[in-house]
Every structure is written in C-alpha cells, then in structure tokens.
Design a protein around this motif. Structure first.
Motif, short mmCIF file in Angstrom:
data_model
loop_
_atom_site.label_atom_id
_atom_site.label_comp_id
_atom_site.label_asym_id
_atom_site.label_seq_id
_atom_site.Cartn_x
_atom_site.Cartn_y
_atom_site.Cartn_z
N PHE A 210 0.85 -1.21 0.00
CA PHE A 210 0.00 0.00 0.00
C PHE A 210 0.88 1.25 0.00
CE2 PHE A 210 -2.98 -3.12 1.65
CZ PHE A 210 -4.19 -2.72 1.10
N LEU A 211 0.37 2.28 -0.63
CA LEU A 211 1.01 3.60 -0.59
C LEU A 211 0.12 4.50 0.27
CD1 LEU A 211 3.22 5.55 -1.62
CD2 LEU A 211 1.78 5.99 -3.61
N SER A 212 0.70 5.08 1.31
CA SER A 212 -0.09 5.94 2.20
C SER A 212 -0.10 7.38 1.66
CB SER A 212 0.51 5.91 3.61
OG SER A 212 -0.21 6.79 4.45
N GLY A 223 -12.59 11.95 -7.57
CA GLY A 223 -12.02 12.71 -8.69
C GLY A 223 -10.54 12.47 -8.87
N ASP A 224 -9.96 11.53 -8.10
CA ASP A 224 -8.51 11.24 -8.23
C ASP A 224 -8.18 10.71 -9.61
OD1 ASP A 224 -8.24 11.97 -5.62
OD2 ASP A 224 -7.77 9.97 -4.84
N THR A 225 -7.11 11.27 -10.21
CA THR A 225 -6.67 10.73 -11.52
C THR A 225 -5.19 10.37 -11.53
OG1 THR A 225 -6.38 12.99 -12.35
CG2 THR A 225 -8.48 11.93 -12.84
N ALA A 226 -4.48 10.60 -10.40
CA ALA A 226 -3.06 10.21 -10.31
C ALA A 226 -2.59 10.35 -8.87
CB ALA A 226 -2.18 11.07 -11.22
N ILE A 227 -1.46 9.66 -8.57
CA ILE A 227 -0.73 9.89 -7.32
C ILE A 227 0.61 10.46 -7.76
CG2 ILE A 227 0.43 8.84 -5.34
CD1 ILE A 227 -2.56 8.86 -5.01
N CYS A 228 1.07 11.52 -7.07
CA CYS A 228 2.30 12.19 -7.49
C CYS A 228 3.36 12.07 -6.40
CB CYS A 228 2.00 13.66 -7.78
SG CYS A 228 3.34 14.52 -8.62
N ILE A 229 4.59 11.75 -6.81
CA ILE A 229 5.73 11.69 -5.88
C ILE A 229 6.82 12.60 -6.42
CG2 ILE A 229 5.25 9.36 -5.03
CD1 ILE A 229 7.37 8.33 -7.04
N ILE A 255 1.09 6.46 -11.09
CA ILE A 255 1.97 7.21 -10.19
C ILE A 255 2.83 8.08 -11.09
CG2 ILE A 255 3.87 7.07 -8.53
CD1 ILE A 255 2.72 4.37 -7.60
N ILE A 256 2.76 9.40 -10.87
CA ILE A 256 3.55 10.33 -11.69
C ILE A 256 4.57 11.05 -10.80
CG2 ILE A 256 1.68 10.67 -13.37
CD1 ILE A 256 1.12 13.38 -11.99
N GLU A 257 5.53 11.73 -11.44
CA GLU A 257 6.59 12.42 -10.70
C GLU A 257 6.57 13.91 -11.01
OE1 GLU A 257 10.46 10.36 -11.25
OE2 GLU A 257 9.23 8.88 -12.32
N ASP A 258 6.75 14.72 -9.94
CA ASP A 258 6.81 16.17 -10.14
C ASP A 258 7.53 16.82 -8.96
OD1 ASP A 258 5.84 19.10 -10.27
OD2 ASP A 258 5.00 18.24 -12.11
N GLU A 259 8.38 17.79 -9.28
CA GLU A 259 9.15 18.51 -8.25
C GLU A 259 8.23 19.27 -7.28
OE1 GLU A 259 12.35 18.53 -7.78
OE2 GLU A 259 13.18 17.65 -9.61
N TYR A 260 6.99 19.51 -7.69
CA TYR A 260 6.06 20.29 -6.88
C TYR A 260 5.82 19.64 -5.51
CZ TYR A 260 1.63 22.08 -5.09
OH TYR A 260 0.66 22.60 -4.28
N VAL A 261 5.89 18.30 -5.44
CA VAL A 261 5.55 17.59 -4.20
C VAL A 261 6.59 17.87 -3.12
CG1 VAL A 261 5.15 15.33 -3.15
CG2 VAL A 261 4.40 15.77 -5.49
N GLY A 266 3.18 15.49 5.03
CA GLY A 266 2.38 14.26 4.99
C GLY A 266 3.28 13.05 4.79
N THR A 267 2.94 12.26 3.77
CA THR A 267 3.73 11.05 3.49
C THR A 267 4.67 11.26 2.31
OG1 THR A 267 2.08 10.20 1.95
CG2 THR A 267 1.80 9.63 4.29
N GLY A 268 4.61 12.45 1.70
CA GLY A 268 5.45 12.71 0.53
C GLY A 268 4.82 12.21 -0.75
N ALA A 269 3.61 11.64 -0.65
CA ALA A 269 2.85 11.21 -1.83
C ALA A 269 1.56 12.02 -1.88
CB ALA A 269 2.55 9.72 -1.76
N LEU A 270 1.24 12.55 -3.04
CA LEU A 270 0.11 13.49 -3.16
C LEU A 270 -0.93 12.93 -4.11
CD1 LEU A 270 -0.48 16.50 -2.26
CD2 LEU A 270 0.39 17.16 -4.50
N LYS A 271 -2.19 12.90 -3.67
CA LYS A 271 -3.25 12.49 -4.60
C LYS A 271 -3.61 13.68 -5.47
CE LYS A 271 -7.61 12.93 -2.05
NZ LYS A 271 -8.36 13.28 -3.24
#
Length: 871
Positions: A210-212, A223-229, A255-261, A266-271
C-alpha cells in the motif's frame, strides 16, 4: 432676542435639512467656479447604515461642506451598487418563502421580482445618510443597474473585447455553492478551521503493498486521476512507473513524478484531483491527466460519487472516513488545523471548480495604474498603503469577470452555434445579428437563432467605471459634466477594497479618459469595539447609528466618531465620545446664550477687552493656518481637535471670561458686535463638522436671506498672525491659572483680592491678569519679604503674599515636605546625568529632558528655600 435654554437637535436637524434641500444648496451644475468633486463609494442597495458608513460618509461630508465654503463648486454624487450576489441571495430567499424556486421561473420573471425587491428596499441607506446630514447632490443619485449605467458597462465590455483584452476560457475558479456562482480571489476569506488529516491506503496494482497518502478531504477521492511523488524521494524510487487503485472507487490511476511535491509534508505522496484543487489542476494540465468533477453546483456529490451521489460534501467526509476504516483503507486520522477559503458574501466554504468563464487581461492595463500611484499622480493617505497597492499590482492575475447570476448586467456575448468560438460580442441583439451574419456568411440568420450568454458581469465591473459613468462619460465623452467634474478631487474609502475598487477605477480612468479618476485617496480605518474586534451585525457589537443620533444628535455623533479617528488608523469606538460631542454642542449653545444675554452700552472698549480681542484675532488666524495644514495632510481628526480647542478653551474659557461685564453692568456695543463677528467665524470653521447646530445659531444671530445661509458662507482665509501676541496671552493665562491654583489649594475664596510680586519688568496683558486672577496690584521687578506662595512661569517668578487667614505652621510643614521630595528627585536626576554611559548612549533629546528636569528642580528648590525663610 430670546433663545431656548437648551438646544433641540432633532428639531434643528429636520428644519435645516429641509431648508438646504428646498433651496438646492447641495445641487451642482458646471459653472465658472473651480469644481470639487467626490463620488460616494456606492453602498449595497440591500444595505443599511452601519458604523463604517458613518465614519466614511461623515468624512466625505466634512470635505464637501468645507470645499463649498472655500469657493469651490462642490458636487458629491450619491448612489448605490446593485450588489449582485447579496441582492440575488435575498430575492432567492424571498421567493423560497413564497414557495417559488429560482430554477422554476424564467430569467425575465426573476428580474421582475428583483426589481420589485430593489424598488421596495433599495435606497434605505441613502435616506439614513440624510439623517446624518450628508450634503449629497440627491438630484444626481445613480444606481449601477439603471439603464444608462448598464449601457456604459456593456459598451466597456464590447470595447475591451474588441481590443483583445477580454477572453473566454476554462479556468479553475472559486465556486460558492450557496450563491451558486464563482467569485474572485479577492472575495475569498481564509479562515482557520479544526479538522482531520486522513492517511489513506492506496493499493499498488498487482501487489499487496500500500502507498499511504494524506488528505484533509477524503470525499474528493472520486475525482482522483493520479498519485504524485517527488522524483528525488528515494522512499518511492521502486514505485516509479507503477499504478495504484483508488480506495472504494477501485479505479486504477498512474503514479507520476513532479518537483512540486513537498517530501516533508504528509507522506510525501500526493493524490491529484485536477477538478477540485488549483494546484492539482495545474499538475493535471502539465501531465495531461483527465478531469473528473465529482461535485455538483450545490456542493453535493454527483454520479461520480457512486453510492454517495446527492449527499452533501461535508456529510460524505464523515461517512467515507467510516467506510474507509471498516475496509481497512484508513491508516489513521490526526487532528489538523488548516486554512479554508470561504466566501466573503455568504460565508460558504469555497469549492475549487473548473469551468468556462470570461476574463479581463490585467497585466497590460495594470502597469500605467501602478505608475501613477508610485509617482504620486494619485496620492494615498496614509502613504503606507502604496506598498500594499504595489505588491498587489505587481502580482496581479487576470480578472474573472463572469458570474453565474441573473441579477447584474448580462454578458453581451451571443451564440449562434455549439462550437467553442461560435459567438459574437455586441452591444445589442441587432448588432449581434449583423456580426454573426458576417462571421458565418449566413445572411439568413435572425435574432431568434442567437442565444445570449446566461452569465452576468461581476458587480465590480460596473463599479470600476463609477467616477466616469455617474457623469455618463462613456456614452458621451464630450458632455459638459464629464469634462467639468472629471477627474474627481478626493476619494474616501476603506483599505479593504483597495484592489476590488480603487486599483480598478484607476485602470478604467486611464483606459477611457487617459486621466486618473481622482487626485487623492483617503483610506479610513476600520471601526472596532473596545476589544479591537471589527464591528459587525453578526457579532452583535455594533450600535445602531440611528439610535445614537436620536440619543446624542447627528452633530454629536459626527464629532464623536471623528474625535477618535486618527488618519488611516483603526477607530476604537467609545460611546463616551458621542457624549463628548453632545456636551460640545451644549457648551457652544450656552456660550451664545451668555453673549446674547449681555446688555449693550454706548461706551468705549476697556484695555482688558482690547487685549482679549487682539489676542483672539491672532489666535484665530494661527489656528486657521494650522487647520488648513491638517486638511492638506487629510488629518481630519486633528483639524477637528484644533477647532474644538479654539472654541472650548480659547473662546469660551478665556476670551468670554476676559470680556464678560461685571455684575449689573453692560458690555460695550463695539465689543459685543466684535464678539458676535468672531463667534460667526467660529461657526463657519465648525460648520463642516457640526452642520445643524451651526446653521441654527447662524440663523438665530440675525435674520438671513437665502443667499446668506451658513452652508454657502465663505470661511475666513488664513491671514498673518503675531506669535508674540499669542505667546504673551499664554503667559498671562499661566499666571492666572497659577493664582487660581494658589486659592484652590489653600482653600481661599476666589473673591479675595491678591497682590503679586514678580521679577518681570512688565506684563503685556496686565489688565487681563488683574481681571481674571482678581489681582489688585502687580509689583514689577521686586520681591516681597512676607511669607508667600511662589511659582514659575518660564523664567518669570510670581509670588503671592499668603492670606492672613492661613495657618503658617501648617504651610511651613507642607513646604518642608515638598522641599524634601524635590531634593530626593534631584538626587535621582543628578545620578542619571553623572552616569557617563547614559549621557553617551541615550538619544540627545532624552538627555535634554533630564537636564530640563534638573534645572526645574533646582529653580523650585531655590524658591521653596526662600519661602521657608519668610515662614
């Protein structure tokens, strides 16, 4: 001539306001005089008078009345704002109470109800302003939704669209679910709220792992369309390129990547929910993510919300947390305080929402509007607000000018097809048909084939034209009114609308007239209670202004609110100041009654009267110079303080005492008429602040023709004054106060004569001192060897031989006690001044204060020691 013992504010207010209106003293037409123009910050048509209005409009009235009395053609244009969101909400509520839903009637039917409501309740606040004494040109009253003003708003929209400054596009907006419209960023108020931070479990596709993910809004998972790390986050390096399953929804998202996170939050993972968060929207655009809007216009879950469809977003938050916990998809929930955007108008929590809206490009028109303020072509008072203005103008965003409302100017865009660009923009349907025919080359198109945009324009899109539109400047740019009254002179407003209104009026003025709309902007403070809370109906801490006026009189309230209103600083409301205003009215009324009671005799003025008149004339001229200086700096409260002191202290306490005839005697006619003339000059100075009382007294002094009314009388111009004459009288008043203090502290009757000895060779106002201090003889340049009471006025020593009725033993004991205290005080001052570190490091002015204390103490000790010898 007999006048009543007490002033009746209510009677005078009604009488003189009617008189001013009947004789059109408030009305202005262009003429040969220089104009002085103010346009009222238009209050909401739904509004009633509150303390902020009282302060703002009192200041405007003071400025307008003063300008009128200084030879200007003063024009104060009143009016109201249609307040689209607030008014529509009231009309919708009224219809609901009658069993009618807005959605069940046509736009035309709704507008009919809105106009009926406006005609019935609108304008209440303008009537209340009349009670305050506001000298608005009521014949020029305007309303932002009246036909001519609406015509100018539409004209402006079409012009800006044709210039390429207005465009239509999809954007994330601030949706108000209660008002059912989007609102601008400036209308969003962020408030701290206690909530929860939920840690959800997103299962990695094809794995038991699981990813928290932390969120404050679990109801938006639909409305979630990605998780960003963050690509630099080593914890999740093994998950790059993989997918997760959205809890409950069971949708697979990447799961996508972006410097914005932020790795630390939190957990460092953004919905990522592009349809429900501005930052998520921008990430979604960047990564080409789909948008799933799971909320309807009422803030309820729609069909994307699955079994929660139709339920309120906040109810769902609690229910979904429970379901997640039951399905072991909730890791934990922590208490969390975050800032939540709320609607300024309705208080509803804002919902970010993507929709198609109309925007005005701001960068191009903002730059000139910034320059004119920074270059002081438009001056801000207090100047500190220039920095606030600069920051906002340099970080300006395009203005969302469309609102999903019916009450307001309807956007003049006409659609002839379903394509994104199948529309034309025109001032009316006839022009729209011609444009559509030309654009499509289909000359068979008719008005019935076109459909006008349903949205209305933001209320501020009409208000930003106000200084021009009230003079019909966009309908006829060469009409006599706009060319005479524009640019206006001063704007009085609150700092809370510096962006909504002030900045935008400057932009519009430069765009359409190539001129700034006003020369000065005076920002009032906010009226607060003693606990420093902003006064509001919701807090119940705001008094009813009409009740205050009934209790203290309009003039008393005006003076009270201005006495506590330092330039640009918040006003701490204190009802005692209203009492002070009422007492000031009573003092002035009593002063005139006293003058009016004196008998006039054919005799020359005596030396005391001549000295008093000479002094007061110079004091008056000096005060007028100081008042003018304060008005130039927009220090209205300070100007009032100067007038207050001139009347209460200088005129009533000193001047009238000096000229008052002895019991049973009359006053010289010459002095009487001079006194009345001086009193009239004071009424002219005071009139802008206390219009009713002053007009009542002015008209009571003598019969006046209409053209001689105080409201249009010209104030005395500043003239030269002799500072020495003023200082000499101040010295005399200090000596008089010293003698009176001697009698008071020793329990001696004021009627008992006194002699005084002094080291001075003369006093400029000897006869004034003798009369007011009840002194029989002044011995200049000599000392008395009798036991005496001695005091200093500057370097002048004044000694009064002690009354025979005094107990000398008791006097000696008191003198020794005072001497002991002074010697102890001197030791502490000497100690401070002998400290080299203090003298070297303290500010020069602080050291100077200590040196003065030292000298004063030494002088007083010498006097007391001398006194002890005589005792």
């Amino acid at each position: 001539m007999q006048i009543s013992e007490k002033y009746n504010p209510q009677e005078a207010e009604q009488k003189w306001y009617k008189y001013w209106l009947e004789n059109k003293f408030f009305h202005s037409e262009p003429n040969e005089k220089p104009p002085y123009t103010i346009v009222i910050p238009p209050p909401n048509v739904t509004g009633i008078l509150h303390m902020g209005h009282m302060l703002n409009n009192t200041i405007q009235d003071v400025l307008v009345r003063r300008a009128r009395m200084q030879g200007f053609n003063a024009c104060w244009v009143p009016g109201t704002d249609h307040a689209s969101i607030a008014t529509e909400a009231k009309v919708v509520a009224k219809l609901k109470s009658e069993g009618i839903n807005k959605s069940d009637i046509t736009r035309e039917e709704f507008l009919k109800h809105a106009w009926e409501w406006t005609d019935k309740y609108g304008g209440t606040i303008l009537e209340q302003l009349k009670k305050l004494g506001c000298s608005c040109d009521w014949e020029r009253t305007r309303f932002t939704m009246e036909p001519k003003l609406s015509q100018q708003v539409i004209k402006s929209f079409v012009d800006l669209y044709n210039k390429g400054l207005i465009y239509r596009g999809y954007r994330m907006v601030n949706w108000d679910p209660e008002a059912k419209t989007n609102i601008s960023d400036e209308e969003v108020i962020f408030k701290e709220q206690n909530g929860k931070l939920y840690f959800l479990k997103y299962k990695i596709e094809g794995s038991e792992e699981f990813l928290s993910v932390a969120t404050t809004r679990p109801e938006t998972i639909f409305g979630d369309t990605a998780i960003c790390i963050n690509p630099s986050d080593e914890r999740y390096a093994h998950l790059k390129g993989k997918k997760v399953i959205v809890p409950i929804v069971e949708r697979v998202i990447p799961i996508i990547e972006d410097e914005y996170v932020d790795i630390e939050f939190g957990t460092g993972a953004l919905k990522i929910t592009p349809a429900h968060d501005i930052n998520d929207y921008e990430i979604g655009q960047k990564h080409h993510l789909p948008m799933i809007d799971s909320l309807d216009d009422d803030g309820n879950l729609n069909e994307h919300g699955l079994h929660y469809a139709g339920k309120n977003r906040f109810d769902v938050r609690k229910q979904i947390a429970k379901e997640l916990e039951e399905k072991d998809l909730l890791l934990r929930a922590e208490d969390y305080v975050n800032k939540v955007g709320t609607s300024e108008r309705t208080g509803a929590v804002i919902e970010p929402k993507v929709s198609v809206q109309w925007f005005l490009k701001m960068s191009e028109i903002a730059k000139p509007a910034l320059d004119v303020v920074m270059d002081d072509e438009v001056k801000f008072y207090p100047e500190k607000f220039k920095n606030t203005y600069k920051h906002w103008m340099e970080n300006i965003r395009d203005w969302n000018i469309s609102r999903q409302l019916w009450w307001g100017q309807q956007i003049p865009a006409y659609y002839y097809g379903d394509g994104e660009n199948d529309f034309v923009v025109a001032e009316n349907i006839d022009d729209a048909v011609k444009l559509a025919q030309e654009k499509t080359s289909n000359f068979q198109l008719q008005a019935s084939d076109l459909k006008q945009d349903e949205d209305a324009l933001d209320t501020w899109f009409s208000s930003w034209l106000w200084p021009m539109s009230v003079f019909d400047g966009l309908l006829d740019p060469e009409n006599k009114d706009i060319n005479y009254y524009y640019p206006t002179s001063d704007l009085v407003t609150g700092p809370d609308i510096i962006f909504f209104w002030v900045a935008r009026m400057i932009m519009a003025g430069l765009e359409y007239r190539k001129e700034v709309p006003f020369k000065n902007v005076y920002f009032t403070g906010i009226v607060r209670d003693k606990q420093r809370r902003k006064m509001s109906k919701s807090l119940g801490n705001s008094p009813d202004p009409l009740e205050l006026m009934d209790k203290y009189g309009a003039d008393g309230v005006r003076v009270g609110i201005l006495l506590s209103s330092a330039a640009g600083n918040d006003l701490l409301f204190d009802e005692d100041l209203m009492l002070q205003g009422r007492n000031f009215m009573s003092k002035i009324w009593s002063a005139f009654r006293l003058i009016n009671m004196w008998n006039h005799e054919d005799k020359p003025a005596n030396s005391t009267e001549i000295q008093a008149i000479e002094w007061f004339e110079h004091k008056l001229n000096k005060t007028i110079t100081e008042i003018n200086d304060q008005f130039e700096k927009f220090r209205i409260s300070d100007a009032l303080h100067l007038i207050y002191k001139l009347i209460w202290d200088d005129f009533c306490s000193w001047y009238l005492e000096a000229i008052k005839p002895n019991y049973g005697e009359g006053i010289s006619k010459e002095v009487y008429y001079k006194t009345v003339a001086l009193f009239e000059e004071l009424m002219k100075l005071l009139h802008p602040f206390m219009p009713f009382l002053t007009e009542e007294l002015w008209q009571t002094i003598s019969e006046r023709n209409i053209e001689d009314a105080l409201i249009i009388a010209q104030q005395k111009k500043a003239e030269a004054f002799n500072e020495d004459i003023i200082k000499n009288f101040e010295t005399a008043s200090e000596i008089i106060s010293g003698v009176r203090n001697y009698r008071q502290t020793k329990g001696i009757s004021p009627r008992e004569n006194a002699e005084i000895y002094t080291n001075a060779s003369e006093f400029a106002n000897e006869s004034v001192i003798k009369k007011l201090a009840n002194v029989s003889e002044i011995h200049f340049g000599t000392k008395t060897d009798k036991p005496s009471f001695t005091f200093l006025v500057g370097s002048t020593e004044i000694s009064i031989p002690l009354s025979e009725n005094l107990d000398l033993g008791e006097e000696k004991a008191k003198t020794e006690e005072e001497l002991k205290y002074l010697k102890g005080f001197l030791i502490s001052v000497d100690k401070k001044l002998s400290n080299e570190k203090f003298v070297a490091n303290a500010k020069p002015e602080v050291v100077e204060v200590e040196r003065k204390k030292q000298k004063d103490a030494l002088d007083k000790i010498a006097i007391l020691e001398e006194k002890l010898k005589t005792l």
